[in-house]
Design an enzyme around this catalytic site. Sequence first.
Site, PDB file in Angstrom:
ATOM      1  N   ASP A 178     -14.000  83.996  60.671  1.00 44.50           N
ATOM      2  CA  ASP A 178     -14.514  84.557  59.423  1.00 44.50           C
ATOM      3  C   ASP A 178     -15.973  84.959  59.598  1.00 44.50           C
ATOM      4  O   ASP A 178     -16.409  85.227  60.718  1.00 44.50           O
ATOM      5  CB  ASP A 178     -14.314  83.541  58.285  1.00 44.50           C
ATOM      6  N   HIS A 237     -17.985  84.780  52.393  1.00 44.18           N
ATOM      7  CA  HIS A 237     -16.530  84.783  52.586  1.00 44.18           C
ATOM      8  C   HIS A 237     -16.054  83.594  53.424  1.00 44.18           C
ATOM      9  O   HIS A 237     -15.107  82.889  53.059  1.00 44.18           O
ATOM     10  CB  HIS A 237     -16.184  86.116  53.257  1.00 44.18           C
ATOM     11  N   SER A 561      -7.476  87.038  51.086  1.00 46.19           N
ATOM     12  CA  SER A 561      -8.391  86.192  51.860  1.00 46.19           C
ATOM     13  C   SER A 561      -8.455  84.786  51.279  1.00 46.19           C
ATOM     14  O   SER A 561      -8.737  83.837  52.001  1.00 46.19           O
ATOM     15  CB  SER A 561      -9.801  86.776  51.836  1.00 46.19           C
TER      16      SER A 561
END
Length: 778
Positions: A178, A237, A561
């Site tokens: 990520d 994220h 996600s």
Amino acid sequence: MLALLTNRMLTILFINMELILPLSFALMFVLISICPTSAHRHPKFSLPKDYRYFPDEKLEVPILTYIVRVKKVDQGDDSLQSNDLHSWYQSLLPASTKTENQQRITFSYRNVMDGFAVKLTPEEAKALQEKEEVVSARPERIFSLHTTHTPSFLGLHQGLGLWNNSNFGKGIIIGILDTGITPGHPSFRDEGMAAPPAKWKGHCEFTGGRTCNNKLIGARNFVKNPNTTLPVDEVGHGTHTASTAAGTHVKGANVFGNAKGTAVGMAPDAHLAMYKVCEPVGCPESAILAGMDTAIHDGVDVLSLSLGGPSFPFFDDPIALGAFSAIQNGIFVSCSAGNSGPFYSSLSNEAPWILTVGASTIDRKILAIAKLGNGIEFIGQSVYQPNNFTSTLLPLVYAGANGNDSSSNFCAPGSLKNVDVKGKVVLCEIGGFVRRVDKGQEVKNAGGAAMILMNSQIEEFNPFADVHVLPVTHVSFAAGLAIQKYINSTSTPTATILFEGTVIGNPHAPAVTSFSSRGPSFASPGILKPDIIGPGQNILAAWPVSLDNNVPSFNIISGTSMSCPHLSGIAALLKNSHPDWSPAAIKSAIVTTANTVNLGRNPILDQRLRPADVFATGAGHVNPLNANDPGLVYDIEPNDYIPYLCGLNYTDKQVGLILNQNVKCSQVKSIPEAQLNYPSFSIRLGSSSQFYTRTLTNVGPANITYSLEIDAPLAVGISIGPAEITFTEVKQKVTYYVGFYPEDKKIRGKNLFSQGSIKWVSTNGRYSVRIPIAVVFL
Ligand SMILES: *[C@@H]1O[C@H](CO)[C@@H](O)[C@H](O)[C@H]1NC(C)=O
Ligand SMILES: *[C@@H]1O[C@H](CO)[C@@H](O)[C@H](O)[C@H]1NC(C)=O
Ligand SMILES: *[C@@H]1O[C@H](CO)[C@@H](O)[C@H](O)[C@H]1NC(C)=O
Ligand SMILES: *[C@@H]1O[C@H](CO)[C@@H](O)[C@H](O)[C@H]1NC(C)=O
Ligand SMILES: *[C@@H]1O[C@H](CO)[C@@H](O)[C@H](O)[C@H]1NC(C)=O
Ligand SMILES: *[C@@H]1O[C@H](CO)[C@@H](O)[C@H](O)[C@H]1NC(C)=O
Ligand SMILES: *[C@@H]1O[C@H](CO)[C@@H](O)[C@H](O)[C@H]1NC(C)=O
């Protein structure tokens, strides 16, 4: 049309989950999925022209990172140490690369492939390609990035059931590829956690006060950017996905006071290892391969990738390649399905050795009510809920009404400059390639008092709860139309927003979100994808920086996600409670026990509030408790994929690229896709019948009998034998036969496909092992 699929656009699609695809792009997917002659076309990335993150003043010719695959080194690779491998790769490079005092090879791979990533000019690449040892060399592509409440929504409770039986995932290592991570965030505290297991060979690049611990046991950076030397998360994220999978308990988590509760990941006692392979602009292929290569070497148990590209043939898809090496090492791989829904054939990460995860809503709403001057109220959502906003009705204006450009209805930056919105409530539309929060900023800049954000016809009933900069409610398409109609009906339209905070218990949840990518699979239409859906809309999890001055910092965001790490954490729980299960057995347990109904006990709906089809839900919504005790599994060994890959008509060379070994399909009895022992059927039915087998493995009690329940798809006859199966031993395998028969075409009506299921139910009533069937009519 293909050129539309630029890196930037994909990044936006996956990270922000907010933009409506232009219709032409949507049509492209639909057309490709319907037109059988285009089976070998697939969306390609444009090359990353400006992607040059190395300071290389001396070089004036364009230089790109190439992925180079070499012939397998035969004399026992284990004897080749990393340094030898690196020197050998180095020796293959053209002379011009050696005259400069710089490192051209950026990564040498050992596990995911025989090869390396190297910076080359086109001439150098051409020279390299001519070497006998080199199989291929091509420029890399850039891939894109695709909670307080979700554990209890999924039936995970302290001291009970799966959390109790799986020790919260204790001892399991989840590797996450990520944007990096935020060490020191309370979600990554390690109180009470044991040291990593002895097999762990990973490494932490953080030093000093904020470094790794027994929760975050590894952190590596593979982004070759001079500004990025540590695996720090500058995007948010990676911190969010990591804490969703395995964050520890943090009391009093909230965003602007909403969704308040104890934030905790799915496997709170599992270890985390972060492999930073993405930055805001995207995820370079060479870094993704390096992250997977290293994670396999380090000894992770589960890999979680909330990123992807469009559909590629598996031999040309770095995530599929890395994932195959992972499952050969017993590592479970969970990936996001993509955010390109609701259009058919819009999936990422389609390989059958990957768990492909779509996104669903949860039963929590953060309510903001749009109240109109005529007394009518519409339910919407927003995370930012100011307590000082007036309940007095204010003038209401449609942003598109008086704007002088076509983007004012979208409240695009600058578009409201000359529209009189001062002190008013402004109705804006979602889309137009403008982030939802930026629309609010434009209304605020123009002096507006509040915004009502309406969905387009594509999202319909799926509003997002966002952290807005002014009072906002995000409402459905139907509500938006009604509000427009009200504005048209009166010379003095008025409205206000009533903030009602967090409400739990929506009987329509889980529903498939509009953005969740849909099947059928493009790379392998004979395998049903997505496999499963899990929570992916309005998910609260850890964030690097505080948005509301509260500490610790959390954020609420949406996307596949977010659903992928839920399943990664659940896979970690299952790995703990069933250490002997293969990755395919874990997938089967998750798939065959999924829920097909929502909290209201009705079929799972989609964003239109209509029953969601099998290409949206896969097997259904994950039920972790049942997955822990499935009774039977459909197992697959890594070598079982060889006849399947040969059956896809890949060449020997292409199959060899996936397996990292020489394969001769002529010596393998290849099988049609639907014959792989997958826990679902995806059939393309013409005028002739088709016959397959499936093999069940008993993972329940020794002596048990199962009988059959068939839900035949419309216009398809099904025969299955035997109708009853008795197991007498644990791990016993039994094979059954399935025939699919086309019925009279008139029965199909206008349907392009139909769906059903095969269910084995134990006669003692304890187990129900269901697989979905999709039949596309040819
Ligand atoms: C690195 O940071 C500098 C200063 O913030 C910025 O100008 C430059 O564009 C950055 N480079 C990259 C490759 O992001
Ligand atoms: C939790 O697990 C322990 C030991 O593993 C067991 O004794 C206990 O009965 C379990 N509790 C529940 C509620 O399942
Ligand atoms: C409400 O409170 C916020 C934050 O304290 C402040 O910025 C805003 O001006 C206030 N709005 C009104 C209408 O008083
Ligand atoms: C139309 O909008 C532009 C900026 O988007 C502005 O410069 C221009 O003055 C506007 N024209 C009118 C008539 O409002
Ligand atoms: C409102 O009026 C405008 C302009 O007359 C029209 O284009 C629009 O379709 C109307 N909207 C609704 C929902 O009736
Ligand atoms: C592979 O080729 C065979 C023979 O031409 C054909 O019947 C089959 O449908 C092909 N399979 C796929 C997946 O394209
Ligand atoms: C299962 O059934 C067989 C035959 O009835 C019996 O011999 C065997 O002991 C049973 N096994 C278990 C574990 O109950």
